[in-house]
Design an enzyme around this catalytic site. Structure first.
Site, PDB file in Angstrom:
ATOM      1  N   ASP A 150     -12.189  60.223 -14.531  1.00 18.85           N
ATOM      2  CA  ASP A 150     -11.389  60.808 -13.443  1.00 18.85           C
ATOM      3  C   ASP A 150     -11.578  60.020 -12.145  1.00 18.85           C
ATOM      4  O   ASP A 150     -12.665  59.512 -11.881  1.00 18.85           O
ATOM      5  CB  ASP A 150     -11.820  62.273 -13.244  1.00 18.85           C
ATOM      6  N   HIS A 175      -5.052  53.140 -12.248  1.00 19.05           N
ATOM      7  CA  HIS A 175      -5.159  53.206 -13.711  1.00 19.05           C
ATOM      8  C   HIS A 175      -5.474  51.824 -14.298  1.00 19.05           C
ATOM      9  O   HIS A 175      -6.266  51.703 -15.229  1.00 19.05           O
ATOM     10  CB  HIS A 175      -3.857  53.748 -14.315  1.00 19.05           C
ATOM     11  N   LEU A 187     -19.503  50.005 -33.097  1.00 14.12           N
ATOM     12  CA  LEU A 187     -19.379  51.172 -32.216  1.00 14.12           C
ATOM     13  C   LEU A 187     -18.060  51.853 -32.535  1.00 14.12           C
ATOM     14  O   LEU A 187     -17.026  51.191 -32.616  1.00 14.12           O
ATOM     15  CB  LEU A 187     -19.362  50.674 -30.755  1.00 14.12           C
TER      16      LEU A 187
END
Ligand code: FPP
Length: 256
Positions: free
Chosen positions: A29, A46, A141
């Site tokens: 956020d 973004h 991962l």
């Protein structure tokens, strides 16, 4: 024994969280505010957020964390953000997945997406499917991205798929039957959930999997989330005591 000695003994008796979280979640956020602070369009925030994600995945790999799940877009965002911002995000995600192919190979990242993916634009669905199939054998991962995702929507979808009325199931079987219908049944519970940007709420992220997650909130805006912030979150986690509903032998009260 001195007071210091007593409190030391009580700390040692608690179940430690372990050195590192096995499954680490991020609510990324603060992109909009990061851009606003610089008089830039929200979309620049973004784009910078995508850089932060790249950084965090590298750090997670270095720390040998097994799974990372990030909240990219909620079902509520999909309904409430301006169309141009959503289109930018869809394009950014698709571009990101295409541009990160080498990095995902290098870091041996196995990519998965969760959410109501069928409602996304075709180009993004194709990019997700391609990235999933190209990385499915990678062993380094597991990186999941929640896109058009909502925790309640996930449970509602699972509830419908599980056949809500199977009354022959008892106890934990009911939970297992529902868990088997979640977007990615292989996804383990979250150990640590980090939210950047200063808000202290879950915002409908991984409601099922965060039941016993340790929560870590930081005012740092996502694009600014740096190696030192990552380390601070992990250090805090290593100091937490996790009891999963049991009580420790030397502490009273508090059973969570
Ligand atoms: C929240 O910031 C962030 C989002 C809704 C989008 C998350 C996307 C990224 C981190 C970048 C793209 C990711 C990839 C995988 C390429 P906000 O816009 O709500 O920020 P604000 O609260 O400051 O307005």
């Amino acid at each position: 024994m001195s007071r210091t000695g007593d409190s030391q003994r009580s700390v040692e008796a608690r179940q430690p969280a372990g050195d590192r979280p096995g499954h680490l979640g991020f609510i990324m956020d603060g992109n909009g505010r990061w851009a606003q602070q610089r008089q830039l369009p929200r979309t620049d925030g973004h784009a910078e957020g995508a850089e932060a994600l790249r950084r965090v995945l590298r750090l997670a790999r270095e720390q040998e964390i097994a799974e990372v799940t990030c909240f990219a877009l909620s079902t509520e965002n999909s309904e409430q953000r301006p169309a141009e911002e959503l289109e930018f995000l869809y394009e950014l995600l698709a571009d990101h997945l295409e541009q990160e192919r080498e990095e995902m190979e290098r870091l041996q990242i196995c990519f998965r997406a969760i959410g109501r993916l069928q409602e996304l634009p075709r180009r993004l669905i194709d990019a997700i499917e391609k990235a999933q199939s190209e990385t499915s054998e990678h062993q380094g991962l597991v990186f999941r991205l929640a896109v058009n995702y909502g925790g309640r929507a996930e449970m509602a979808d699972a509830f419908c798929s599980a056949g809500a009325g199977d009354r022959s199931l008892i106890g934990a079987q009911k939970e297992s039957a529902l868990a088997a219908q979640l977007y990615d049944p292989a996804m383990p519970d979250l150990d640590l959930l980090v939210r950047t940007g200063g808000e202290m709420r879950l915002s409908n992220f991984l409601l099922w999997h965060s039941s016993y997650a340790e929560l870590y909130f930081t005012p740092v805006l996502w694009p600014d989330f740096a190696a030192a912030d990552f380390t601070a979150a992990l250090e805090e986690y290593s100091r937490r005591s996790r009891r999963f509903g049991s009580v420790s032998s030397t502490t009273s009260g508090g059973d969570a």
